[in-house]
Design a protein around this motif. Structure first.
Motif, mmCIF file in Angstrom:
data_model
loop_
_atom_site.group_PDB
_atom_site.id
_atom_site.type_symbol
_atom_site.label_atom_id
_atom_site.label_comp_id
_atom_site.label_asym_id
_atom_site.label_seq_id
_atom_site.Cartn_x
_atom_site.Cartn_y
_atom_site.Cartn_z
ATOM 1 N N PHE A 96 0.836 -1.209 0.000
ATOM 2 C CA PHE A 96 0.000 0.000 0.000
ATOM 3 C C PHE A 96 0.865 1.250 0.000
ATOM 4 O O PHE A 96 0.599 2.198 -0.748
ATOM 5 N N LEU A 97 1.902 1.274 0.823
ATOM 6 C CA LEU A 97 2.789 2.438 0.865
ATOM 7 C C LEU A 97 3.460 2.654 -0.484
ATOM 8 O O LEU A 97 3.611 3.791 -0.941
ATOM 9 N N ASP A 98 3.857 1.562 -1.136
ATOM 10 C CA ASP A 98 4.476 1.670 -2.459
ATOM 11 C C ASP A 98 3.502 2.302 -3.455
ATOM 12 O O ASP A 98 3.906 3.085 -4.322
ATOM 13 N N SER A 99 2.216 1.974 -3.314
ATOM 14 C CA SER A 99 1.212 2.533 -4.233
ATOM 15 C C SER A 99 1.057 4.042 -4.055
ATOM 16 O O SER A 99 0.618 4.737 -4.976
ATOM 17 N N LEU A 100 1.408 4.552 -2.871
ATOM 18 C CA LEU A 100 1.328 5.993 -2.617
ATOM 19 C C LEU A 100 2.536 6.735 -3.176
ATOM 20 O O LEU A 100 2.511 7.962 -3.312
ATOM 21 N N GLY A 101 3.602 5.985 -3.439
ATOM 22 C CA GLY A 101 4.808 6.618 -3.961
ATOM 23 C C GLY A 101 5.668 7.281 -2.905
ATOM 24 O O GLY A 101 6.514 8.122 -3.234
ATOM 25 N N VAL A 102 5.467 6.916 -1.631
ATOM 26 C CA VAL A 102 6.275 7.517 -0.572
ATOM 27 C C VAL A 102 7.603 6.786 -0.447
ATOM 28 O O VAL A 102 7.776 5.669 -0.937
ATOM 29 N N ARG A 103 8.539 7.424 0.202
ATOM 30 C CA ARG A 103 9.813 6.775 0.496
ATOM 31 C C ARG A 103 9.593 5.781 1.626
ATOM 32 O O ARG A 103 9.102 6.143 2.693
ATOM 33 N N VAL A 104 9.912 4.526 1.394
ATOM 34 C CA VAL A 104 9.751 3.480 2.402
ATOM 35 C C VAL A 104 11.135 2.986 2.822
ATOM 36 O O VAL A 104 11.959 2.636 1.963
ATOM 37 N N VAL A 105 11.367 2.981 4.128
ATOM 38 C CA VAL A 105 12.644 2.505 4.650
ATOM 39 C C VAL A 105 12.377 1.350 5.596
ATOM 40 O O VAL A 105 11.650 1.495 6.586
ATOM 41 N N LYS A 106 12.974 0.197 5.283
ATOM 42 C CA LYS A 106 12.886 -0.945 6.186
ATOM 43 C C LYS A 106 14.107 -0.923 7.093
ATOM 44 O O LYS A 106 15.234 -0.748 6.620
ATOM 45 N N VAL A 107 13.858 -1.061 8.393
ATOM 46 C CA VAL A 107 14.930 -0.836 9.347
ATOM 47 C C VAL A 107 14.928 -1.880 10.451
ATOM 48 O O VAL A 107 13.875 -2.445 10.792
ATOM 49 N N ASP A 108 16.095 -2.114 10.994
ATOM 50 C CA ASP A 108 16.244 -2.936 12.188
ATOM 51 C C ASP A 108 16.083 -2.009 13.386
ATOM 52 O O ASP A 108 16.969 -1.204 13.680
ATOM 53 N N PHE A 109 14.941 -2.096 14.059
ATOM 54 C CA PHE A 109 14.642 -1.171 15.140
ATOM 55 C C PHE A 109 15.565 -1.339 16.347
ATOM 56 O O PHE A 109 15.561 -0.514 17.260
ATOM 57 N N SER A 110 16.350 -2.376 16.364
ATOM 58 C CA SER A 110 17.265 -2.572 17.494
ATOM 59 C C SER A 110 18.506 -1.679 17.389
ATOM 60 O O SER A 110 19.266 -1.540 18.342
ATOM 61 N N LYS A 111 18.701 -1.057 16.223
ATOM 62 C CA LYS A 111 19.900 -0.245 16.002
ATOM 63 C C LYS A 111 19.544 1.242 16.006
ATOM 64 O O LYS A 111 18.994 1.763 15.037
ATOM 65 N N ALA A 112 19.868 1.912 17.113
ATOM 66 C CA ALA A 112 19.512 3.319 17.279
ATOM 67 C C ALA A 112 20.166 4.206 16.228
ATOM 68 O O ALA A 112 19.563 5.170 15.740
ATOM 69 N N GLU A 113 21.406 3.895 15.852
ATOM 70 C CA GLU A 113 22.109 4.759 14.910
ATOM 71 C C GLU A 113 21.415 4.801 13.555
ATOM 72 O O GLU A 113 21.372 5.842 12.891
ATOM 73 N N SER A 114 20.828 3.680 13.143
ATOM 74 C CA SER A 114 20.133 3.673 11.854
ATOM 75 C C SER A 114 18.849 4.485 11.929
ATOM 76 O O SER A 114 18.468 5.157 10.970
ATOM 77 N N ILE A 115 18.185 4.451 13.083
ATOM 78 C CA ILE A 115 16.973 5.263 13.268
ATOM 79 C C ILE A 115 17.315 6.748 13.178
ATOM 80 O O ILE A 115 16.625 7.533 12.527
#
Length: 314
Positions: free
Chosen positions: A42-61
């Motif tokens: 659904f998010l892809d259909s909106l054309g937004v930027r989607v980021v998949k992340v490992d929530f255990s890593k604060a630096e990536s957040i």
């Protein structure tokens, strides 16, 4: 209206997806942050930027948040159908992590999605933000602890903090809300009723929750640094909601009277209490600032039922 750079954590969830959608409809630049295993179609259909992340890593957040003005936290694991851990990692640890990284990386405003589930059943009268809550269920304790996390961390930073408690929601992309469960009962010809369906309840369309979240992110000037808002769409009774589902489905379902169950249970479950106690919210605080609801009960139910039937969620 000024366009902003907004980032939404939990963008694939029931409410989070509507926050992303309404932000997009208003023309904002949106990043949706999701778990690595999430379905992002659904998010892809909106054309937004989607980021998949490992929530255990604060630096990536932190790296992902940098450059965004408004941070929305719609992440959640616990709900009424799960066993509640009062130290739930998503509700508490992840919220702390996202807030901390938002503050460190220059975000101006943090908006936390909460719920009216926090409220107890001690009164039948309309409730506003000043009501003193006395938790009766673990889920209420957990949600209040999460709100406390946001409020306390907000006091330590320059960020504006906003907590939104929307009424129980009706809308599309519903996987396991109260409404989808009621719809299943309706399909099974056993719509649950107490007190002849006359108990009052406030509900809201998920599109209006998304609109409210976008509006809170773009509102110019709050009088306080920390803000708490209730939100409802319309007041109704459970019997009227059944009639709306009857109309939307074109089928009048039989009712399942829960009176005997209530008589046999001194300790009512949360679900039974919602049918037994008036649950009316007073959201004048937000409306007085200028926010206007768009969707009625009929529009909300028709929209949700069409979506449930289309997705064959029965």
């Amino acid at each position: 209206m000024i366009k902003v750079k907004a980032i939404v954590f939990g963008g694939t969830d029931f409410i989070g997806s509507h926050a992303v959608e309404q932000l997009c409809l208003k023309g904002h630049e949106v990043t949706a942050v999701v778990r690595q295993s999430s379905d992002t179609s659904f998010l892809d259909s909106l054309g937004v930027r989607v980021v998949k992340v490992d929530f255990s890593k604060a630096e990536s957040i932190g790296r992902i948040i940098k450059g965004h003005q408004i941070v929305y936290n719609c992440t959640a694991d616990a709900n009424l159908s799960t066993e509640v851990n009062l130290e739930a990692p998503v509700e508490l640890k992840l919220t702390k992590k996202i807030f901390k990284e938002a503050a460190l990386n220059g975000a101006e405003r943090f908006i936390q999605l909460s719920s009216i589930v926090v409220y107890d059943f001690k009164t039948n009268k309309p409730i506003n933000e000043s009501y003193c809550i006395r938790p009766e269920y673990p889920i209420q304790e957990l949600l209040l602890k999460r709100e406390d996390v946001v409020q306390e961390m907000g006091k330590e930073t320059a960020m504006e903090t906003i907590i939104l408690r929307p009424a129980s929601a009706i809308g599309s992309r519903d996987k396991n809300s109260f409404f989808s469960r009621l719809f299943k009962n309706h399909i099974d010809n056993k719509y649950p009723i107490l007190k002849n369906g006359q108990t009052k309840v406030s509900l809201v369309d998920t599109r209006d929750i998304g609109r409210a979240m976008e509006w809170l992110g773009n509102y110019k000037l709050f009088t306080k640094k920390h803000n708490l808002f209730l939100l409802k769409g319309f007041d109704t009774i459970w019997g009227s909601l059944k009639a709306a589902i009857d109309e939307a489905r074109g089928t009048v379902a039989n009712v399942h009277d829960l009176s005997r169950i209530v008589e046999e249970n001194k300790q009512l479950s949360y679900a039974l209490n919602t049918f037994n106690t008036n649950r009316i919210w007073n959201d004048e605080k937000m409306r007085n600032l200028g926010f206007k609801i768009k969707y009625s009960q009929t529009e909300s139910v028709e929209h949700a039922v069409r979506d449930l039937i289309k997705r064959n969620v029965i």
